[in-house]
Design an enzyme around this catalytic site. Structure first.
Site, PDB file in Angstrom:
ATOM      1  N   LYS A 260       0.872  -1.180   0.000  1.00  0.00           N
ATOM      2  CA  LYS A 260       0.000   0.000   0.000  1.00  0.00           C
ATOM      3  C   LYS A 260       0.907   1.228   0.000  1.00  0.00           C
ATOM      4  O   LYS A 260       1.705   1.410   0.914  1.00  0.00           O
ATOM      5  CB  LYS A 260      -0.907   0.004   1.230  1.00  0.00           C
ATOM      6  CG  LYS A 260      -1.700   1.305   1.360  1.00  0.00           C
ATOM      7  CD  LYS A 260      -2.767   1.249   2.435  1.00  0.00           C
ATOM      8  CE  LYS A 260      -3.456   2.595   2.573  1.00  0.00           C
ATOM      9  NZ  LYS A 260      -4.542   2.580   3.569  1.00  0.00           N
TER      10      LYS A 260
ATOM     11  N   LYS B 245      -2.571  -1.578  -3.638  1.00  0.00           N
ATOM     12  CA  LYS B 245      -3.305  -0.322  -3.604  1.00  0.00           C
ATOM     13  C   LYS B 245      -2.347   0.862  -3.731  1.00  0.00           C
ATOM     14  O   LYS B 245      -1.338   0.867  -3.034  1.00  0.00           O
ATOM     15  CB  LYS B 245      -4.021  -0.252  -2.255  1.00  0.00           C
ATOM     16  CG  LYS B 245      -4.838   0.982  -2.057  1.00  0.00           C
ATOM     17  CD  LYS B 245      -5.418   0.973  -0.689  1.00  0.00           C
ATOM     18  CE  LYS B 245      -6.118   2.282  -0.474  1.00  0.00           C
ATOM     19  NZ  LYS B 245      -6.469   2.504   0.885  1.00  0.00           N
TER      20      LYS B 245
HETATM   21  C1  PBG Z   1      -7.135   3.801   5.432  1.00  0.00           C
HETATM   22  C2  PBG Z   1      -7.582   3.803   4.010  1.00  0.00           C
HETATM   23  C3  PBG Z   1      -7.410   4.818   3.062  1.00  0.00           C
HETATM   24  C4  PBG Z   1      -8.029   4.354   1.889  1.00  0.00           C
HETATM   25  C5  PBG Z   1      -8.557   3.099   2.158  1.00  0.00           C
HETATM   26  N1  PBG Z   1      -8.255   2.758   3.466  1.00  0.00           N
HETATM   27  C6  PBG Z   1      -6.822   6.159   3.195  1.00  0.00           C
HETATM   28  C7  PBG Z   1      -5.368   6.270   3.367  1.00  0.00           C
HETATM   29  O1  PBG Z   1      -4.643   5.292   3.480  1.00  0.00           O
HETATM   30  O2  PBG Z   1      -4.886   7.425   3.413  1.00  0.00           O
HETATM   31  C8  PBG Z   1      -8.116   5.089   0.595  1.00  0.00           C
HETATM   32  C9  PBG Z   1      -9.142   4.595  -0.369  1.00  0.00           C
HETATM   33  C10 PBG Z   1      -9.384   5.470  -1.530  1.00  0.00           C
HETATM   34  O3  PBG Z   1      -8.670   6.468  -1.765  1.00  0.00           O
HETATM   35  O4  PBG Z   1     -10.334   5.183  -2.265  1.00  0.00           O
HETATM   36  N2  PBG Z   1      -8.254   3.762   6.297  1.00  0.00           N
END
Ligand code: PBG
Length: 332
Positions: free
Chosen positions: A204, A257
């Protein structure tokens, strides 16, 4: 004298032969997307009675409990494979106490969806503190203001129990703390909830493409997540190390992601992962296509279909996308 066409002296490879008719193209197609491959991320907000639009994500809303139930049922009827729920609490604090409170909005929303849908779908929950902390970080802070890895793990273990109790089938560990999958796995097993699984956000990245999501969850983050999320300048080897650790700690599914800017990573993970691989087409990937389409600069439906195919082609077996319902309907 009539002009003869100039022909090459050797046989030309006829790559165009299989492109000639729709029927030939359909037969030759190798990659496809099934409705059941798609997972719909949903937002449920505390203390609202009508759904509230998210400006930066046209067509996506923060749900009330009732609209969540209705939309969840509709999504499952459309054929999507699962739902991933995010909570938007009305109050935040230093430790994100709303996250593991059984009466906190995320857990109440999960319980409502479980009540409405039972085992008719796969119910997933975001397991992270950022929506619940007043500083907006994914963990609790140490005295020096840094995100405290091991203190955060305790909070995640407690969230895992609350989410399992509320009815989640898969817990989406998205906070990027070291050891989070193992801690969640052990917490579940200790209370004999070994049937509840972990969908680990394995690679991620600290991405600008999460921008619109910050509005979606009313994030209060100041600064960035660069000390825990991955640096986009790192390579595939680091991503594979994250996957290997999460799998060794008990991840049932690993997720890459964002999706489109990291298709190389996705492809490498899919080629080697022993567990199914998901990809998250995040808020910024959604918003940029919606925005370009609104200006008439891009053919929206074709662009959406092409992005989903590209993610499948790179090797994801499941895709989280805000277009899940409409894509599922058009694919039926
Ligand atoms: C963390 C989380 C995020 C997203 C999903 N889970 C935000 C981040 O990591 O800053 C982002 C999902 C998206 O942008 O669609 N809770």
């Amino acid at each position: 004298m009539s002009q003869l066409p100039v022909l090459p002296a050797f046989p030309v490879s006829r790559m165009r032969r299989l492109r000639r008719t729709p029927a030939l193209r359909r037969l030759a197609g190798e990659v496809s997307v099934r409705p059941s491959d798609l997972i719909l991320p949903m937002f449920v907000a505390e203390g609202i009675s009508e759904p509230r639009p998210i400006t930066s994500m046209p067509g996506v809303v923060q749900h009330s409990l009732d609209s969540l139930a209705k939309a969840g049922i509709e999504a499952v009827q459309a054929g999507v494979g699962g739902l991933m729920l995010f909570g938007v609490p009305s109050g935040k604090d230093a430790t994100g106490s709303g996250a593991d409170d059984p009466n906190g909005i995320l857990n109440v929303g999960l319980a409502r969806l479980k009540f409405e849908l039972g085992d008719a779908t796969v119910l997933m929950a975001d397991l992270c503190l950022d929506e619940f902390t007043e500083h907006g970080h994914c963990g609790v802070l140490a005295a020096d203001g840094s995100v405290d890895n091991d203190a955060t793990l305790q909070r995640y273990a407690s969230m895992a129990l609350a989410q399992a109790e509320a009815g989640a089938d898969l817990l989406g560990t998205s906070g990027m703390m070291d050891g989070q999958v193992g801690v969640v796995r052990r917490a579940l097993d200790n209370v004999h909830r070994s049937e509840v699984g972990v969908l680990a956000y394995a690679p991620k990245y600290a991405s600008a493409f999460y921008g619109p999501f910050r509005e979606a969850v009313d994030s209060s983050l100041v600064g960035d997540r660069l000390t825990y999320q991955q640096d986009p300048a790192r390579g595939v080897a680091e991503a594979l190390a994250e996957v290997a650790l999460d799998v060794s700690e008990g991840a049932d599914v690993v997720m890459v992601k964002p999706a489109m800017p990291y298709l190389d990573v996705l492809s490498a993970v899919a080629a080697t992962s022993p567990v199914p691989v998901a990809a998250y087409q995040v808020s910024g990937e959604y918003a940029m296509i919606e925005a370009a389409a609104e200006r008439g600069w891009i053919d929206r439906d074709r662009a959406i279909g092409e992005t989903l195919l590209s993610i499948r082609r790179a090797g994801a077996s499941m895709i989280l996308t805000y277009w899940a319902v409409e894509a599922a309907i058009s694919l039926r």
